[in-house]
Scaffold this active site. Structure first.
Site, PDB file in Angstrom:
ATOM      1  CD  GLU A 137      -2.734   1.295   2.468  1.00 42.96           C
ATOM      2  OE1 GLU A 137      -3.223  -0.065   2.807  1.00 42.96           O
ATOM      3  OE2 GLU A 137      -2.956   2.128   3.048  1.00 42.96           O
ATOM      4  CD  GLU A 142      -3.439   7.362   5.173  1.00 41.84           C
ATOM      5  OE1 GLU A 142      -4.334   6.884   5.365  1.00 41.84           O
ATOM      6  OE2 GLU A 142      -2.085   7.093   5.742  1.00 41.84           O
TER       7      GLU A 142
END
Length: 255
Positions: A137, A142
């Site tokens: 990932e 974020e």
């Protein structure tokens, strides 16, 4: 900061951007028209149940096909509280637009409320075969509303995942104001993360194995905004809803 230092920083930023622009453009999503391109995008819907309730992170939102609009070349992901339910959008390019190596970037404006968790990220295309975290990932962006002026950039793989992911948290004053560019530069040798062309950190293991380097395969792109959850937190400021995660473009360049 004096004017001399400002000029140096500006010149460095322009130089990096110039280098990026010389790369061959592989894919560009400008969100033209009024609807998502079905040849590029998939919806992921609901609350993740029964396979992955709360989307694996105890998130509170339900994803729909109606929590977004495309207008004037911008994708608006709208996060709402409707009665007692939170709704949002999550879209992916799985099986349609997948990439191996290059520079992957977006220009976006963050939503502003405690409990929100907007993200621009990627998962390995073999996730259906090997599962997570073996698939790998890449979290290019974020942000969580409970930690203002802070950007998270993270890699997850078999040796380091979840709360122990290979991660860097960077304080950037004013990151919530206006649009900013978030990018990853990914090669067979290393992965480096950038915000407004300033390098945040890089990952470059000396000895690569499937456990520490699943990044030798195609990955697909994900855009979403979660509510609450393990990272977003349970202190949700409902009074500030609705909120919007606004995306100007996505570009993928070949190395």
């Amino acid at each position: 900061m004096n004017n001399y230092i400002r000029i140096i920083i500006l010149c460095m930023s322009l130089f990096v951007q110039s280098c990026a622009n010389k790369r061959a453009l592989v894919w560009e999503e400008n969100f033209d028209g009024t609807a998502l391109d079905a040849k590029a995008w998939n919806y992921e819907l609901g609350d993740g149940c029964p396979e992955l309730c709360g989307w694996g992170n105890n998130e509170k939102q339900i994803y729909t096909q109606t929590n977004h609009t495309i207008k004037d070349g911008f994708l608006h992901i709208t996060i709402k509280k409707e009665d007692e339910k939170y709704t949002s959008t999550r879209i992916t390019t799985k099986g349609k637009k997948e990439f191996k190596y290059g520079r992957i970037e977006t220009r976006a404006k963050l939503p502003l409320a405690k409990g929100l968790w907007p993200a621009f990220w990627m998962l390995g295309s073999n996730i259906s075969e090997v599962g997570w975290p073996l698939c790998g990932e890449i979290d290019i962006l974020e942000y969580i509303g409970r930690k203002p002026n802070t950007i998270f950039t993270t890699l997850h793989f078999d040796e380091k995942f979840g709360d122990n992911g290979y991660s860097k948290t960077t304080e950037i004053e004013g990151i919530e104001v206006g649009f900013h560019t978030y990018a990853v530069e990914w090669s067979p040798d290393k992965i480096a993360f950038f915000v407004d062309d300033a390098k945040m950190f890089e990952y470059k293991p000396d000895h690569k194995t499937p456990q520490n380097w699943p990044f030798n395969q195609p990955f697909y792109v994900i855009l979403n905004t979660a509510v609450g959850g393990n990272l977003g937190g349970n202190d949700i400021d409902d009074d500030l809803f609705p909120q919007e995660f606004v995306i100007d473009y996505i570009r993928v360049y070949k190395n």
